[in-house]
Design a protein around this motif. Structure first.
Motif, PDB file in Angstrom:
ATOM      1  N   LEU A  78       0.832  -1.214   0.000  1.00  0.00           N
ATOM      2  CA  LEU A  78       0.000   0.000   0.000  1.00  0.00           C
ATOM      3  C   LEU A  78       0.862   1.258   0.000  1.00  0.00           C
ATOM      4  N   ALA A  79       1.913   1.262   0.795  1.00  0.00           N
ATOM      5  CA  ALA A  79       2.798   2.428   0.844  1.00  0.00           C
ATOM      6  C   ALA A  79       3.485   2.644  -0.501  1.00  0.00           C
ATOM      7  N   ILE A  80       3.988   1.581  -1.107  1.00  0.00           N
ATOM      8  CA  ILE A  80       4.641   1.682  -2.420  1.00  0.00           C
ATOM      9  C   ILE A  80       3.657   2.200  -3.461  1.00  0.00           C
ATOM     10  N   THR A  81       2.465   1.632  -3.468  1.00  0.00           N
ATOM     11  CA  THR A  81       1.452   2.037  -4.443  1.00  0.00           C
ATOM     12  C   THR A  81       1.057   3.496  -4.250  1.00  0.00           C
ATOM     13  N   LEU A  82       0.901   3.916  -3.010  1.00  0.00           N
ATOM     14  CA  LEU A  82       0.534   5.303  -2.734  1.00  0.00           C
ATOM     15  C   LEU A  82       1.582   6.264  -3.274  1.00  0.00           C
ATOM     16  N   VAL A  83       2.845   5.990  -3.006  1.00  0.00           N
ATOM     17  CA  VAL A  83       3.920   6.883  -3.457  1.00  0.00           C
ATOM     18  C   VAL A  83       3.970   6.924  -4.982  1.00  0.00           C
ATOM     19  N   MET A  84       3.909   5.775  -5.611  1.00  0.00           N
ATOM     20  CA  MET A  84       4.006   5.749  -7.075  1.00  0.00           C
ATOM     21  C   MET A  84       2.774   6.372  -7.736  1.00  0.00           C
ATOM     22  N   ALA A  85       1.611   6.162  -7.155  1.00  0.00           N
ATOM     23  CA  ALA A  85       0.397   6.792  -7.699  1.00  0.00           C
ATOM     24  C   ALA A  85       0.469   8.308  -7.545  1.00  0.00           C
ATOM     25  N   MET A  86       0.962   8.775  -6.411  1.00  0.00           N
ATOM     26  CA  MET A  86       1.112  10.219  -6.216  1.00  0.00           C
ATOM     27  C   MET A  86       2.126  10.795  -7.210  1.00  0.00           C
ATOM     28  N   ALA A 124       1.258  19.669  -5.667  1.00  0.00           N
ATOM     29  CA  ALA A 124       1.305  18.274  -6.126  1.00  0.00           C
ATOM     30  C   ALA A 124       2.586  17.597  -5.643  1.00  0.00           C
ATOM     31  N   ALA A 125       3.699  18.312  -5.706  1.00  0.00           N
ATOM     32  CA  ALA A 125       4.956  17.757  -5.202  1.00  0.00           C
ATOM     33  C   ALA A 125       4.869  17.510  -3.693  1.00  0.00           C
ATOM     34  N   GLY A 126       4.161  18.383  -2.990  1.00  0.00           N
ATOM     35  CA  GLY A 126       3.952  18.192  -1.559  1.00  0.00           C
ATOM     36  C   GLY A 126       3.186  16.917  -1.255  1.00  0.00           C
ATOM     37  N   ALA A 127       2.227  16.584  -2.106  1.00  0.00           N
ATOM     38  CA  ALA A 127       1.475  15.332  -1.924  1.00  0.00           C
ATOM     39  C   ALA A 127       2.402  14.126  -2.052  1.00  0.00           C
ATOM     40  N   VAL A 128       3.322  14.183  -3.004  1.00  0.00           N
ATOM     41  CA  VAL A 128       4.291  13.097  -3.163  1.00  0.00           C
ATOM     42  C   VAL A 128       5.188  13.020  -1.931  1.00  0.00           C
ATOM     43  N   LEU A 129       5.622  14.168  -1.447  1.00  0.00           N
ATOM     44  CA  LEU A 129       6.476  14.206  -0.268  1.00  0.00           C
ATOM     45  C   LEU A 129       5.787  13.578   0.939  1.00  0.00           C
ATOM     46  N   LEU A 130       4.526  13.937   1.170  1.00  0.00           N
ATOM     47  CA  LEU A 130       3.789  13.350   2.300  1.00  0.00           C
ATOM     48  C   LEU A 130       3.659  11.838   2.153  1.00  0.00           C
ATOM     49  N   ALA A 131       3.363  11.380   0.946  1.00  0.00           N
ATOM     50  CA  ALA A 131       3.250   9.940   0.711  1.00  0.00           C
ATOM     51  C   ALA A 131       4.586   9.248   0.954  1.00  0.00           C
ATOM     52  N   ILE A 185       7.054  10.279   2.927  1.00  0.00           N
ATOM     53  CA  ILE A 185       7.323  10.268   4.373  1.00  0.00           C
ATOM     54  C   ILE A 185       6.525   9.154   5.044  1.00  0.00           C
ATOM     55  N   PHE A 186       5.256   9.032   4.671  1.00  0.00           N
ATOM     56  CA  PHE A 186       4.437   7.939   5.206  1.00  0.00           C
ATOM     57  C   PHE A 186       5.076   6.592   4.893  1.00  0.00           C
ATOM     58  N   ALA A 187       5.540   6.409   3.659  1.00  0.00           N
ATOM     59  CA  ALA A 187       6.128   5.135   3.250  1.00  0.00           C
ATOM     60  C   ALA A 187       7.381   4.819   4.063  1.00  0.00           C
ATOM     61  N   VAL A 188       8.202   5.811   4.322  1.00  0.00           N
ATOM     62  CA  VAL A 188       9.412   5.586   5.121  1.00  0.00           C
ATOM     63  C   VAL A 188       9.042   5.197   6.551  1.00  0.00           C
ATOM     64  N   VAL A 189       8.101   5.915   7.140  1.00  0.00           N
ATOM     65  CA  VAL A 189       7.672   5.595   8.511  1.00  0.00           C
ATOM     66  C   VAL A 189       7.057   4.200   8.562  1.00  0.00           C
ATOM     67  N   ALA A 190       6.202   3.887   7.601  1.00  0.00           N
ATOM     68  CA  ALA A 190       5.590   2.550   7.549  1.00  0.00           C
ATOM     69  C   ALA A 190       6.668   1.486   7.391  1.00  0.00           C
ATOM     70  N   GLY A 191       7.667   1.756   6.540  1.00  0.00           N
ATOM     71  CA  GLY A 191       8.754   0.793   6.348  1.00  0.00           C
ATOM     72  C   GLY A 191       9.543   0.553   7.614  1.00  0.00           C
ATOM     73  N   VAL A 192       9.834   1.611   8.342  1.00  0.00           N
ATOM     74  CA  VAL A 192      10.557   1.460   9.608  1.00  0.00           C
ATOM     75  C   VAL A 192       9.750   0.610  10.578  1.00  0.00           C
ATOM     76  N   ILE A 193       8.460   0.888  10.686  1.00  0.00           N
ATOM     77  CA  ILE A 193       7.602   0.124  11.599  1.00  0.00           C
ATOM     78  C   ILE A 193       7.524  -1.341  11.163  1.00  0.00           C
ATOM     79  N   VAL A 194       7.340  -1.579   9.867  1.00  0.00           N
ATOM     80  CA  VAL A 194       7.197  -2.945   9.351  1.00  0.00           C
ATOM     81  C   VAL A 194       8.496  -3.745   9.510  1.00  0.00           C
ATOM     82  N   PHE A 195       9.628  -3.126   9.211  1.00  0.00           N
ATOM     83  CA  PHE A 195      10.895  -3.857   9.196  1.00  0.00           C
ATOM     84  C   PHE A 195      11.608  -3.899  10.546  1.00  0.00           C
ATOM     85  N   TYR A 196      11.235  -3.071  11.492  1.00  0.00           N
ATOM     86  CA  TYR A 196      11.970  -2.970  12.744  1.00  0.00           C
ATOM     87  C   TYR A 196      12.116  -4.327  13.446  1.00  0.00           C
TER      88      TYR A 196
END
Length: 124
Positions: A56-64, A93-100, A102-113
């Protein structure tokens, strides 16, 4: 393939993804990061739930990023000269990508920790 067919719609969408990968440096960076994340997830044998969060995080970033590319193209077509509203649209629009992202990085840290700590023998 008829212009209005479902198959044509998928082909046009794939052309859009290829266009973004070919022309947008950030889309290539996101795609490379996705390959690294998916490879790490496979090597760590993550649970289905963790996979879903990552995908979901990957898809969100790439869709944005695709939406950002589309918006930038339309703005450039509509306003070839520099205009404050054109800048605002592109920056937003670039800000939307940035937020996505940041979310993906945080989600990745939580998932992989936990799996990463377990791999290192530091799990508790």
């Amino acid at each position: 393939m008829r212009r209005g067919s479902l198959l044509a719609s998928f082909a046009y969408a794939a052309q859009g993804v290829r266009y973004a990968l070919r022309t947008q440096r950030n889309m290539r960076i996101h795609a490379a990061a996705a390959v690294v994340v998916i490879t790490a997830a496979a090597l760590l044998h993550l649970s289905w739930g963790r996979w879903v969060v990552l995908l979901l995080a990957i898809t969100l970033v790439m869709a944005m990023e695709l939406m950002n590319t589309a918006l930038e193209s339309v703005v450039d077509l509509a306003s070839p000269e520099i205009h404050p509203l054109a800048k605002a649209a592109k920056d937003t629009a670039a800000g939307a990508v940035l937020l996505a992202a940041i979310f993906a990085v945080v989600a990745g840290v939580i998932v992989f920790y936990r799996p990463f700590m377990d791999l290192l023998g530091l799990g508790g």
